[in-house]
Motif scaffolding. Structure first.
Motif, mmCIF file in Angstrom:
data_model
loop_
_atom_site.group_PDB
_atom_site.id
_atom_site.type_symbol
_atom_site.label_atom_id
_atom_site.label_comp_id
_atom_site.label_asym_id
_atom_site.label_seq_id
_atom_site.Cartn_x
_atom_site.Cartn_y
_atom_site.Cartn_z
ATOM 1 N N LEU A 193 104.178 12.957 39.989
ATOM 2 C CA LEU A 193 103.383 11.745 40.146
ATOM 3 C C LEU A 193 104.326 10.561 40.343
ATOM 4 C CD1 LEU A 193 100.587 10.265 39.806
ATOM 5 C CD2 LEU A 193 101.152 10.106 37.367
ATOM 6 N N ARG A 194 103.882 9.546 41.063
ATOM 7 C CA ARG A 194 104.703 8.348 41.249
ATOM 8 C C ARG A 194 104.287 7.264 40.267
ATOM 9 N NH1 ARG A 194 106.059 4.872 46.719
ATOM 10 N NH2 ARG A 194 107.570 3.519 45.689
ATOM 11 N N SER A 195 105.257 6.688 39.570
ATOM 12 C CA SER A 195 104.966 5.762 38.476
ATOM 13 C C SER A 195 104.357 4.445 38.941
ATOM 14 C CB SER A 195 106.239 5.466 37.681
ATOM 15 O OG SER A 195 107.206 4.806 38.488
ATOM 16 N N THR A 196 104.562 4.064 40.205
ATOM 17 C CA THR A 196 104.050 2.776 40.678
ATOM 18 C C THR A 196 102.553 2.815 40.971
ATOM 19 O OG1 THR A 196 104.816 3.437 42.885
ATOM 20 C CG2 THR A 196 106.229 1.944 41.628
ATOM 21 N N LEU A 239 119.631 12.863 30.512
ATOM 22 C CA LEU A 239 118.957 11.564 30.567
ATOM 23 C C LEU A 239 118.953 10.999 31.984
ATOM 24 C CD1 LEU A 239 120.394 10.034 27.266
ATOM 25 C CD2 LEU A 239 118.008 10.663 27.681
ATOM 26 N N LYS A 240 120.040 11.232 32.717
ATOM 27 C CA LYS A 240 120.084 10.779 34.111
ATOM 28 C C LYS A 240 119.070 11.538 34.968
ATOM 29 C CE LYS A 240 124.696 8.858 34.865
ATOM 30 N NZ LYS A 240 125.931 8.978 35.674
ATOM 31 N N LEU A 241 118.910 12.819 34.686
ATOM 32 C CA LEU A 241 117.907 13.602 35.408
ATOM 33 C C LEU A 241 116.506 13.053 35.141
ATOM 34 C CD1 LEU A 241 117.288 16.034 37.208
ATOM 35 C CD2 LEU A 241 117.180 17.444 35.146
ATOM 36 N N LEU A 242 116.256 12.680 33.895
ATOM 37 C CA LEU A 242 114.981 12.039 33.562
ATOM 38 C C LEU A 242 114.845 10.707 34.302
ATOM 39 C CD1 LEU A 242 114.659 12.609 29.707
ATOM 40 C CD2 LEU A 242 112.930 13.198 31.409
ATOM 41 N N GLY A 243 115.974 10.004 34.446
ATOM 42 C CA GLY A 243 115.960 8.686 35.078
ATOM 43 C C GLY A 243 115.521 8.706 36.529
ATOM 44 N N ILE A 244 115.775 9.816 37.231
ATOM 45 C CA ILE A 244 115.372 9.879 38.639
ATOM 46 C C ILE A 244 113.985 10.479 38.808
ATOM 47 C CG2 ILE A 244 117.778 10.126 39.350
ATOM 48 C CD1 ILE A 244 117.153 13.072 40.006
ATOM 49 N N LEU A 245 113.360 10.945 37.734
ATOM 50 C CA LEU A 245 112.032 11.548 37.824
ATOM 51 C C LEU A 245 111.006 10.476 38.207
ATOM 52 C CD1 LEU A 245 110.888 14.438 37.265
ATOM 53 C CD2 LEU A 245 110.111 13.562 35.063
ATOM 54 N N PRO A 246 110.283 10.633 39.321
ATOM 55 C CA PRO A 246 109.366 9.583 39.783
ATOM 56 C C PRO A 246 108.257 9.237 38.810
ATOM 57 C CG PRO A 246 109.817 11.150 41.541
ATOM 58 C CD PRO A 246 110.392 11.742 40.287
ATOM 59 N N THR A 247 107.905 10.156 37.906
ATOM 60 C CA THR A 247 106.817 9.905 36.954
ATOM 61 C C THR A 247 107.193 8.850 35.926
ATOM 62 O OG1 THR A 247 106.237 12.234 37.168
ATOM 63 C CG2 THR A 247 105.220 11.033 35.355
ATOM 64 N N VAL A 248 108.469 8.827 35.519
ATOM 65 C CA VAL A 248 108.918 7.935 34.447
ATOM 66 C C VAL A 248 108.875 6.489 34.933
ATOM 67 C CG1 VAL A 248 110.834 7.334 32.930
ATOM 68 C CG2 VAL A 248 110.356 9.733 33.461
ATOM 69 N N ALA A 249 108.234 5.629 34.151
ATOM 70 C CA ALA A 249 108.086 4.225 34.532
ATOM 71 C C ALA A 249 109.439 3.528 34.573
ATOM 72 C CB ALA A 249 107.155 3.522 33.555
ATOM 73 N N LEU A 250 109.599 2.639 35.550
ATOM 74 C CA LEU A 250 110.822 1.857 35.692
ATOM 75 C C LEU A 250 110.716 0.554 34.923
ATOM 76 C CD1 LEU A 250 111.459 2.184 39.537
ATOM 77 C CD2 LEU A 250 112.849 3.217 37.741
ATOM 78 N N GLU A 251 111.874 0.027 34.513
ATOM 79 C CA GLU A 251 111.915 -1.329 33.980
ATOM 80 C C GLU A 251 111.554 -2.296 35.109
ATOM 81 O OE1 GLU A 251 112.970 -2.334 30.680
ATOM 82 O OE2 GLU A 251 112.581 -0.211 30.312
ATOM 83 N N ASP A 252 111.029 -3.471 34.752
ATOM 84 C CA ASP A 252 110.641 -4.446 35.767
ATOM 85 C C ASP A 252 111.801 -4.807 36.684
ATOM 86 O OD1 ASP A 252 108.042 -4.534 34.957
ATOM 87 O OD2 ASP A 252 108.295 -6.264 33.645
ATOM 88 N N SER A 253 113.005 -4.900 36.117
ATOM 89 C CA SER A 253 114.177 -5.286 36.905
ATOM 90 C C SER A 253 114.597 -4.200 37.893
ATOM 91 C CB SER A 253 115.351 -5.606 35.976
ATOM 92 O OG SER A 253 115.673 -4.473 35.183
ATOM 93 N N CYS A 254 114.131 -2.975 37.692
ATOM 94 C CA CYS A 254 114.506 -1.855 38.570
ATOM 95 C C CYS A 254 113.439 -1.566 39.622
ATOM 96 C CB CYS A 254 114.739 -0.591 37.737
ATOM 97 S SG CYS A 254 115.981 -0.769 36.436
ATOM 98 N N ASP A 255 112.341 -2.296 39.571
ATOM 99 C CA ASP A 255 111.191 -2.001 40.427
ATOM 100 C C ASP A 255 111.028 -3.044 41.530
ATOM 101 O OD1 ASP A 255 109.076 -0.475 41.188
ATOM 102 O OD2 ASP A 255 107.644 -1.386 39.815
#
Length: 665
Positions: free
Chosen positions: A285-288, A594-610
């Motif tokens: 799923l895409r977090s956006t 943790l980096k693998l989790l970081g690229i997972l599209p489901t995980v919500a991004l911080e506002d500064s990263c979006d």
């Protein structure tokens, strides 16, 4: 001729051995050309140095005015040398001219100002577009190179050259993006709903990765042509990304797509092709986009699409003016006059982007009567407050809201997607919520299956709810006219309740169950469960034992460290905070997970990263269609790319060598 041999060699690439100091100059700085020497220009591709010298020494010209057969006249070596020395400053001047053009183009692109857009200043034929107007401003501020160019040709840059500049700029930016992704290893591929640019369909492509400073990044990579069908289209898209853009899809570990029903089958085909060619690219799923809206958008059912398209119209309509927002609040107060608490709650919701929320369908049912009252009032326009366009838009929304197919589809979506709402909100929320959501998917699927197995009973309740709502709004209950037109022989026998069960309720449930299973595969859920490594999750689950023995000692040390929280201490509560924690570098295996989790599209991004996605949405919504450019959009979305204008100029001169030859000749 007044340059020293060292300066000529260093800055003009001329061979110093062909020069000697002047015997009349006491400081030995003045130099003259040796009688038998010609300066050598280096870096001619594909030609050895000795051949270059030979070529220069044997340079000849044809006397075109003489009859055929006359001898060729050799140029003097000194004459040839003087001309070559003169060419170098002209080439440097041409480079400065190109740099000025690129500086203006980058400035406009980063601010989302169309270079070909209109300008108010029409003086001297310049200013007919934003790009020319800024070039004129530079000339007025003392840019001599541009001024010289204008004095000679009466224009600074033609439209054809502007297109060349844009093309080179786009290629340079994408090259920097690919370089950045390659340096950081693994990434995920994301696409958004195809858009129309210059009359053609394009697929917006994003890439998510974790950079060298352990920050999640999401970059806009550009648009891919979305013309064609099936497997051929999917292959073309992949070929463009790998062969032309240079993305190494072997490093792709996730993919996520959002699409409306119009392009749903094409996107599904593309996703399947990616998984087939690159099995590690797990579909997610895409977090956006919220889960419920993603599930509903892909349905090709006419009633569902009527709801989704009306949501877009509602959002666009009420964002036009604060006065329209006040009109809706007034309508809400009328219908909730006996319940002040509910009225205030709904008024607050009206100020949000509720049509994009996890509970969009529940909110729509609650304010449906108020919405219809509001748009009808605006359309009537009794006090002449609204423009013709606003009243027309209000009428379009009113027609949709007063269609029973809309009401029935909205009620079905509300009741079915209530079962996935909490799951979707949690899995796209905080680390703790997402972790527990990943462990509870089976319960959600069980609930959906239970409803599907008893669809007759549940549909009867949903139909009654829609019937009551339609009665309150004076909406006639009927089968869609489009169906009756195609099945005229059945027009008198088809009952609304049975029609909507077979053509709406059952298909909606089947689609959602299928999508949930595809989006949340076992590989996807397994990765999400590694959110248990986030310190706040460990602290909350400190009574539980570590689940994965394969990471052995390091995993246990990490668990012990974060499970013993002292009073007053604050643990990292998000994936971003965990990746940024100073001590994560001492746990290399944990950092890799943790980096693998970081690229997972489901995980919500911080506002500064979006930022890239927000700028993409702003560009598509605010830029007039005639000025939209797939190339300039790349400049705007990647405004923070560091440009080396000298490199960009070199790229341009390599791409269009003939332009440079004409300028310096």
């Amino acid at each position: 001729m007044d340059k020293s041999p060292d300066e000529l060699h260093r800055y003009y690439r001329l061979c110093g051995k062909h020069f000697e100091a002047s015997s009349t100059d006491s400081d030995a700085q003045s130099i003259v050309l040796k009688d038998d020497a010609v300066p050598t220009i280096f870096d001619v591709p594909g030609q050895p140095q000795h051949e270059q010298v030979k070529h220069n020494k044997e340079t000849t010209i044809d006397n075109e005015t003489e009859s055929k057969g006359r001898k060729k006249i050799k140029k003097s070596p000194v004459e040839t040398a003087r001309k070559d020395v003169q060419r170098v400053p002209e080439e440097e001047e041409y480079k400065e001219y190109l740099k000025s053009l690129f500086e203006v183009l980058v400035l406009l692109g980063e601010q989302s100002i169309p270079p070909t857009g209109p300008s108010d200043n029409k003086q001297d034929g310049l200013g007919s577009c934003n790009f020319q107007a800024l070039l004129e401003y530079r000339m007025n501020c003392g840019d001599e190179v541009l001024k010289k160019r204008y004095d000679v040709s009466n224009e600074c840059c033609s439209s054809a050259q502007l297109n060349q500049l844009i093309e080179v700029c786009e290629k340079y930016i994408r090259g920097k993006l690919v370089e950045e992704v390659t340096q950081n290893g693994l990434f995920s591929l994301l696409t958004d709903d195809p858009v129309k640019v210059s009359g053609e369909w394009y697929l917006p492509v994003f890439v998510r990765f974790v950079d060298q400073s352990n920050c999640q990044q999401e970059r806009f990579f550009g648009f891919l042509s979305f013309e064609g069908d099936g497997e051929a289209l999917a292959e073309n898209l992949l070929s463009e990304m790998t062969d032309k853009w240079g993305l190494d899809m072997e490093q792709c570990r996730g993919q996520a797509h959002f699409s409306s029903s119009t392009h749903y089958s094409k996107i599904k085909s593309f996703a399947a092709t990616v998984v087939k060619r690159y099995p590690m690219a797990v579909l997610t799923l895409r977090s956006t986009r919220t889960l419920n809206l993603s599930l509903a958008s892909g349905m090709a059912l006419s009633g569902v699409q009527l709801v989704m398209s009306t949501f877009k119209k509602i959002e666009s309509f009420f964002s036009q003016s604060p006065s329209l927002q006040l009109e809706l609040e007034h309508a809400v107060l009328i219908f909730c006059s006996d319940n002040e608490e509910r009225a205030n709650k709904l008024k607050e919701i009206c100020h949000t982007s509720w049509t994009r929320g996890h509970d969009a369908f529940e909110v729509a049912v609650e304010i449906l009567e108020a919405l219809l009252l509001c748009v009808d009032s605006v359309h009537d326009n009794e006090d002449m407050r609204w423009s013709d366009q606003v009243t027309h838009d209000a009428l379009e929304i009113s027609k949709a809201l007063s269609d029973f197919e809309f009401v029935m589809a909205l009620v079905v979506l509300k009741n079915v997607l209530t079962l996935t709402r909490a799951f979707g909100k949690n899995v796209q929320g905080k680390a703790t919520d997402a972790y527990f959501a990943a462990t509870n998917l089976k319960a959600v699927l069980h609930s959906l299956k239970e409803v599907s197995d008893n669809i007759d009973v549940y549909h009867e309740f949903w139909h009654d709810e829609a019937l009551n709502l339609a009665t309150a709004m004076d909406i006639p209950v009927k089968v869609p006219r489009s169906f009756l037109r195609k099945h005229q022989s059945e027009s008198g026998t088809v009952q609304p309740q049975s029609y909507y069960k077979d053509h709406l309720s059952a298909p909606v449930l089947n689609h959602i169950i299928k999508e949930m299973n595809e989006l949340f595969s076992e590989d996807h859920l397994k990765t999400l469960r590694y959110l248990s490594l986030v310190p706040s999750v460990i602290e909350q689950r400190k009574s539980a034992k570590p689940e994965d023995d394969s990471l052995s000692t390091e995993f246990r040390c990490w668990w012990v460290k974060w499970s013993k929280k002292c009073k007053g201490e604050t643990w990292p509560s998000t994936l971003h905070e965990t990746l940024q924690h100073a001590e994560v570098k001492f746990f290399p295996n944990m950092l890799a997970v943790l980096k693998l989790l970081g690229i997972l599209p489901t995980v919500a991004l911080e506002d500064s990263c979006d930022v890239a996605y927000k700028r993409f949405m702003r560009y598509m919504e605010n830029m007039p269609d005639k000025f939209k450019s797939k190339s300039l959009a790349l400049l705007y979305m990647n405004y923070d790319i560091k440009y080396d204008l000298d490199s960009v100029v070199e790229d341009y001169m390599k791409k269009y060598p003939d332009e440079g030859e004409r300028e310096v000749s």
